[in-house]
Write an enzyme that holds these catalytic residues in place. Structure first.
Site, PDB file in Angstrom:
ATOM      1  N   LYS A  78      62.597 -25.153  32.201  1.00 30.32           N
ATOM      2  CA  LYS A  78      62.431 -26.174  32.930  1.00 30.32           C
ATOM      3  C   LYS A  78      63.007 -25.896  34.406  1.00 30.32           C
ATOM      4  CE  LYS A  78      62.106 -31.254  33.294  1.00 30.32           C
ATOM      5  NZ  LYS A  78      62.428 -32.658  32.523  1.00 30.32           N
ATOM      6  N   SER A 153      58.986 -35.725  31.945  1.00 28.82           N
ATOM      7  CA  SER A 153      58.675 -34.778  33.246  1.00 28.82           C
ATOM      8  C   SER A 153      58.690 -33.280  32.793  1.00 28.82           C
ATOM      9  CB  SER A 153      59.884 -35.091  34.124  1.00 28.82           C
ATOM     10  OG  SER A 153      61.152 -34.909  33.335  1.00 28.82           O
ATOM     11  N   SER A 177      61.672 -37.479  28.556  1.00 23.98           N
ATOM     12  CA  SER A 177      60.835 -36.321  29.218  1.00 23.98           C
ATOM     13  C   SER A 177      60.887 -34.943  28.419  1.00 23.98           C
ATOM     14  CB  SER A 177      61.905 -35.802  30.475  1.00 23.98           C
ATOM     15  OG  SER A 177      61.515 -36.712  31.487  1.00 23.98           O
TER      16      SER A 177
END
Ligand code: GLN
Length: 489
Positions: A78, A153, A177
């Protein structure tokens, strides 16, 4: 062959036995070239870097390779975790062009174990969101249905694993997330116990809630990656060493005597598909000898309210460092105040500004007791609820999310609706407990459902063994999304 077709253990074993790591990266890059135009899971593809790392691995002798538990395993990271000299934006314009001078501990540990980082994945700006639509670089699409969001996210990480461009991926989980996008994309996602994985090199959102967590196609893959990255790190004062021996995967699959608590209020909040998945999981658990009962977490109904005060309050402080002086983009101005104004006014997106305003308000003199302090008290009460529940059960079972992946744009204009997506995940963050999302079934509409298991502090091993038994008992053998070249054939 794409990376997603084999397990982490199989992939590492092949490389231990002399298979080429370069070939693996090349295959992943070829698959990525095909899927990326549709999905936009990555913000930066590290083609040359991954190939160079793989070539170095291929030059090692058999003994040196065999010492690397993740030899040649293709991973995605990420884009709010830093990797030295590699662009890191956190999905924000304000960090455009930033190349960090160091590597996050979680990433460094995977690399030291032989993993190859293929790229940095898309996310909601500074991890604030539940759909990846708040990325300043455009949304990621769900590989199961490109008209739908992948969740957020960590939507890029979930989509990358589901599409098979990476075998495993790292995400971060502040309020759900890792788990929510894992649920929307049909992959396994773990939010470890707070402190179990170092936050060093994770761009801070809400420091008392943030955890780095792995996503993968199988429980065993996630467990293996977790084991490599977990543990005390002198660079993160909140990091802790887990129980010795690390996570154990019970291959026997028997859950005899395991006490499972279904959180009644969260079952009631679930839509029909999520509720069916939960009920099927209860049957599967009972069939394997688990004792299922219903439990109550009376304060969980205040979870969203508490989370959306605590998280923005911490974010408003953490994001003060993006001032145009130290990192990334700088706006023009006559004096320092104007530079700040333009940098932050132009550099941050709408949702991030909303959070900063919310957090600043909640912490303001005169409002502090009414909002922030009240949220902290709620957090304590919620922790007491969980502690009471774990006196009578070993693990908690809920849906991960109330519904399956929603359509792109559907909740973009309605922040409150977007926030509701986290109603079943924020509890684990507010209390620091470990929780895992396991894909369960595919709906008639072709979208994955998921269930969530929560365990007491540091009991990740219990999550893995329970989830592995459930995984083995699933009605259909698990396949990825059709249409990404690796669905059911
Ligand atoms: N969706 C939640 C939020 O918008 C959680 C985000 C996260 O876990 N990083 O804050």
């Amino acid at each position: 062959m794409t990376p997603g077709d084999e397990s982490v253990a199989e992939s590492a074993r092949a490389v231990h036995q002399g298979a080429s790591a370069v070939r693996r990266v090349e295959a992943a890059l070829a698959h990525l070239a095909e899927t990326e135009p549709r999905l936009h899971a990555y913000l930066h593809v590290r083609a040359d870097g991954a190939l160079a790392d793989a070539a170095e691995l291929d030059r090692l002798g058999p003994e040196a390779r065999a010492a690397l538990p993740l030899a040649g395993v293709v991973v995605a990271v990420k884009d709010n975790l830093v990797l030295k000299d590699t662009p890191t934006t956190a999905g924000s314009k304000i960090l455009e062009g930033y190349r960090p001078p160091y590597t996050a501990t979680a990433v460094a540990r995977l690399q030291a174990a032989g993993a190859l980082v293929i790229g940095k994945t898309n996310l909601d700006e500074f991890a604030m969101g539940s759909s990846t639509e708040h990325s300043a670089y455009g949304p990621t699409k769900n590989p199961w249905d490109v008209t739908r969001v992948p969740g957020g996210s960590s939507g890029g990480s979930a989509a990358a694993v589901a599409a098979g461009t990476a075998l495993v991926a790292l995400g971060s989980d502040t309020g759900g997330s890792v788990r929510q996008p894992a649920a929307f994309c049909g992959v396994v996602g773990l939010k470890p116990t707070y402190g179990r994985v170092s936050r060093y090199g994770l761009l801070a959102f809400a420091s008392s809630l943030d955890q780095v967590g792995p996503l993968g196609r199988r429980v065993a893959d996630v467990a293996q990656v977790f084991q490599v990255m977990a543990g005390r790190d002198p660079h993160d004062a909140t990091s802790v060493e887990g129980p010795p021996g690390g996570p154990v995967l019970d291959a026997t699959g028997s859950l005899r005597g395991l006490r499972v608590g279904v959180v009644g209020s969260q079952r009631d909040q679930a839509g029909p598909e999520a509720r069916t998945a939960l009920d099927e999981a209860v049957v599967a658990l009972s069939d394997q000898g688990a004792v299922v009962s219903e439990v109550d977490l009376p304060h969980s109904r205040y979870g969203i309210a508490a989370y959306y005060l605590v998280a923005p309050a911490e974010a408003s402080s953490n994001l003060a460092r993006y001032d145009g002086v130290r990192y990334g983009v700088r706006g023009e101005g006559q004096d320092l105040a104007e530079v700040y104004l333009h940098t932050r006014g132009e550099g941050f997106g709408t949702e991030v500004k909303r959070r900063i305003l919310l957090g600043t308000f909640a912490l303001a003199e005169g409002y502090y007791d009414a909002y922030y302090l009240k949220a902290l008290k709620t957090r304590t009460l919620l922790a007491q609820d969980y502690r009471a529940a774990f006196r009578s059960v070993d693990v908690l079972l809920t849906p991960t999310v109330p519904e399956t992946a929603f359509r792109l744009g559907e909740k973009l204009e309605d922040p409150w609706a977007m926030y509701q997506s986290d109603v079943m995940t924020v509890g684990a963050n507010l209390t620091g407990l470990p929780a895992l999302s396991l894909p369960w079934s595919v709906t008639a509409g072709g979208l994955p459902t998921a269930i969530q298991l929560t365990a007491p502090w540091l009991e990740e091993a219990r999550l893995f063994s329970t989830a592995a038994a459930l995984e083995a008992s699933r009605a259909q053998p698990w396949t990825g999304p059709a249409g990404e070249g690796r669905g059911a054939s």
